[in-house]
Design a protein around this motif. Structure first.
Motif, PDB file in Angstrom:
ATOM      1  N   THR A 238       0.824  -1.197   0.000  1.00 46.51           N
ATOM      2  CA  THR A 238       0.000   0.000   0.000  1.00 46.51           C
ATOM      3  C   THR A 238       0.860   1.248   0.000  1.00 46.51           C
ATOM      4  O   THR A 238       1.834   1.336   0.730  1.00 46.51           O
ATOM      5  CB  THR A 238      -0.896   0.010   1.255  1.00 46.51           C
ATOM      6  OG1 THR A 238      -1.706  -1.156   1.245  1.00 46.51           O
ATOM      7  CG2 THR A 238      -1.773   1.217   1.296  1.00 46.51           C
ATOM      8  N   GLU A 239       0.481   2.199  -0.821  1.00 43.47           N
ATOM      9  CA  GLU A 239       1.169   3.485  -0.849  1.00 43.47           C
ATOM     10  C   GLU A 239       0.595   4.347   0.271  1.00 43.47           C
ATOM     11  O   GLU A 239      -0.456   4.954   0.111  1.00 43.47           O
ATOM     12  CB  GLU A 239       0.942   4.165  -2.191  1.00 43.47           C
ATOM     13  CG  GLU A 239       1.476   3.399  -3.379  1.00 43.47           C
ATOM     14  CD  GLU A 239       1.080   4.077  -4.671  1.00 43.47           C
ATOM     15  OE1 GLU A 239       1.306   5.288  -4.811  1.00 43.47           O
ATOM     16  OE2 GLU A 239       0.525   3.379  -5.530  1.00 43.47           O
ATOM     17  N   LEU A 240       1.283   4.422   1.395  1.00 42.59           N
ATOM     18  CA  LEU A 240       0.758   5.105   2.564  1.00 42.59           C
ATOM     19  C   LEU A 240       0.652   6.612   2.397  1.00 42.59           C
ATOM     20  O   LEU A 240      -0.188   7.246   3.012  1.00 42.59           O
ATOM     21  CB  LEU A 240       1.596   4.774   3.798  1.00 42.59           C
ATOM     22  CG  LEU A 240       1.554   3.315   4.234  1.00 42.59           C
ATOM     23  CD1 LEU A 240       2.474   3.101   5.426  1.00 42.59           C
ATOM     24  CD2 LEU A 240       0.138   2.896   4.574  1.00 42.59           C
ATOM     25  N   ASN A 241       1.498   7.199   1.561  1.00 43.93           N
ATOM     26  CA  ASN A 241       1.470   8.644   1.377  1.00 43.93           C
ATOM     27  C   ASN A 241       0.641   9.090   0.171  1.00 43.93           C
ATOM     28  O   ASN A 241       0.636  10.260  -0.167  1.00 43.93           O
ATOM     29  CB  ASN A 241       2.895   9.194   1.279  1.00 43.93           C
ATOM     30  CG  ASN A 241       3.617   9.079   2.607  1.00 43.93           C
ATOM     31  OD1 ASN A 241       3.051   9.363   3.658  1.00 43.93           O
ATOM     32  ND2 ASN A 241       4.860   8.640   2.573  1.00 43.93           N
ATOM     33  N   LYS A 242      -0.046   8.141  -0.451  1.00 43.69           N
ATOM     34  CA  LYS A 242      -0.900   8.466  -1.589  1.00 43.69           C
ATOM     35  C   LYS A 242      -2.094   9.285  -1.115  1.00 43.69           C
ATOM     36  O   LYS A 242      -2.774   8.934  -0.149  1.00 43.69           O
ATOM     37  CB  LYS A 242      -1.399   7.179  -2.259  1.00 43.69           C
ATOM     38  CG  LYS A 242      -2.307   7.430  -3.422  1.00 43.69           C
ATOM     39  CD  LYS A 242      -2.761   6.146  -4.065  1.00 43.69           C
ATOM     40  CE  LYS A 242      -3.715   6.495  -5.195  1.00 43.69           C
ATOM     41  NZ  LYS A 242      -3.833   5.418  -6.137  1.00 43.69           N
ATOM     42  N   LYS A 243      -2.341  10.406  -1.792  1.00 42.31           N
ATOM     43  CA  LYS A 243      -3.485  11.249  -1.454  1.00 42.31           C
ATOM     44  C   LYS A 243      -4.740  10.611  -2.024  1.00 42.31           C
ATOM     45  O   LYS A 243      -4.810  10.331  -3.214  1.00 42.31           O
ATOM     46  CB  LYS A 243      -3.279  12.656  -1.990  1.00 42.31           C
ATOM     47  CG  LYS A 243      -2.149  13.364  -1.268  1.00 42.31           C
ATOM     48  CD  LYS A 243      -1.961  14.771  -1.734  1.00 42.31           C
ATOM     49  CE  LYS A 243      -0.802  15.369  -0.948  1.00 42.31           C
ATOM     50  NZ  LYS A 243      -0.437  16.677  -1.360  1.00 42.31           N
TER      51      LYS A 243
ATOM     52  N   THR B 292      -3.535   7.911   2.473  1.00 46.46           N
ATOM     53  CA  THR B 292      -3.926   6.552   2.839  1.00 46.46           C
ATOM     54  C   THR B 292      -3.653   6.273   4.306  1.00 46.46           C
ATOM     55  O   THR B 292      -4.501   5.726   5.009  1.00 46.46           O
ATOM     56  CB  THR B 292      -3.164   5.527   1.966  1.00 46.46           C
ATOM     57  OG1 THR B 292      -3.469   5.768   0.598  1.00 46.46           O
ATOM     58  CG2 THR B 292      -3.532   4.105   2.327  1.00 46.46           C
ATOM     59  N   LYS B 293      -2.469   6.653   4.788  1.00 41.37           N
ATOM     60  CA  LYS B 293      -2.115   6.324   6.175  1.00 41.37           C
ATOM     61  C   LYS B 293      -3.034   7.000   7.181  1.00 41.37           C
ATOM     62  O   LYS B 293      -3.253   6.472   8.266  1.00 41.37           O
ATOM     63  CB  LYS B 293      -0.650   6.628   6.460  1.00 41.37           C
ATOM     64  CG  LYS B 293      -0.269   8.078   6.480  1.00 41.37           C
ATOM     65  CD  LYS B 293       1.220   8.245   6.739  1.00 41.37           C
ATOM     66  CE  LYS B 293       1.639   9.687   6.514  1.00 41.37           C
ATOM     67  NZ  LYS B 293       3.083   9.831   6.583  1.00 41.37           N
TER      68      LYS B 293
ATOM     69  N   ALA C   6      -3.989   3.990  12.753  1.00 42.82           N
ATOM     70  CA  ALA C   6      -4.634   4.196  14.050  1.00 42.82           C
ATOM     71  C   ALA C   6      -4.726   5.671  14.423  1.00 42.82           C
ATOM     72  O   ALA C   6      -5.577   6.066  15.202  1.00 42.82           O
ATOM     73  CB  ALA C   6      -3.865   3.441  15.127  1.00 42.82           C
ATOM     74  N   ILE C   7      -3.849   6.476  13.864  1.00 40.23           N
ATOM     75  CA  ILE C   7      -3.813   7.905  14.185  1.00 40.23           C
ATOM     76  C   ILE C   7      -4.119   8.692  12.930  1.00 40.23           C
ATOM     77  O   ILE C   7      -3.563   8.397  11.884  1.00 40.23           O
ATOM     78  CB  ILE C   7      -2.428   8.296  14.741  1.00 40.23           C
ATOM     79  CG1 ILE C   7      -2.180   7.527  16.023  1.00 40.23           C
ATOM     80  CG2 ILE C   7      -2.312   9.783  14.969  1.00 40.23           C
ATOM     81  CD1 ILE C   7      -0.793   7.666  16.565  1.00 40.23           C
ATOM     82  N   PRO C   8      -4.960   9.673  12.951  1.00 40.67           N
ATOM     83  CA  PRO C   8      -5.749  10.172  14.076  1.00 40.67           C
ATOM     84  C   PRO C   8      -6.964   9.286  14.328  1.00 40.67           C
ATOM     85  O   PRO C   8      -7.364   8.522  13.454  1.00 40.67           O
ATOM     86  CB  PRO C   8      -6.176  11.566  13.602  1.00 40.67           C
ATOM     87  CG  PRO C   8      -6.277  11.434  12.121  1.00 40.67           C
ATOM     88  CD  PRO C   8      -5.185  10.465  11.733  1.00 40.67           C
ATOM     89  N   PRO C   9      -7.577   9.392  15.520  1.00 39.36           N
ATOM     90  CA  PRO C   9      -8.765   8.583  15.807  1.00 39.36           C
ATOM     91  C   PRO C   9      -9.933   8.972  14.896  1.00 39.36           C
ATOM     92  O   PRO C   9      -9.990  10.087  14.399  1.00 39.36           O
ATOM     93  CB  PRO C   9      -9.076   8.908  17.273  1.00 39.36           C
ATOM     94  CG  PRO C   9      -8.354  10.173  17.569  1.00 39.36           C
ATOM     95  CD  PRO C   9      -7.194  10.254  16.629  1.00 39.36           C
TER      96      PRO C   9
END
Length: 99
Positions: free
Chosen positions: A2-7, A14-15, A20-23
């Protein structure tokens, strides 16, 4: 992978949706609501071709986020919130394309 920084929704990545953060409540809901309002305001300036491109991008983002719904370690409540706001955005884009 997964591309976590993909808008995936304006400036939201994505992240921020699957992590888990932010709630989810109130932070992610507020973040999605604010970004949704910004995105809706920006639609007024878009051409039909730009709207078609945005629509396709949001459909891809939706598949990207929802391709892992069975992974219990992910923030399911945040994924549901994303899906809700993304669908409203897609419906708004479709409405603009039809008008």
């Amino acid at each position: 992978m997964t591309e976590l920084n993909k808008k995936v929704f304006g400036r939201i990545t994505t992240k921020e949706i699957i992590g888990a953060i932010p709630p989810a409540i109130p932070d992610t809901k507020e973040l999605l609501e604010n970004e949704f309002q910004n995105l809706i305001n920006e639609l007024e300036l878009q051409t039909k071709d730009d709207l078609k491109k945005l629509l396709k991008e949001q459909q891809i983002a939706n598949k990207h986020i929802n391709s892992r719904p069975g992974a219990m370690a992910l923030a399911q409540d945040k994924i549901r919130l994303f899906t809700e706001y993304n669908q409203k955005y897609i419906q708004t884009i479709n409405g603009k394309l039809k008008s």
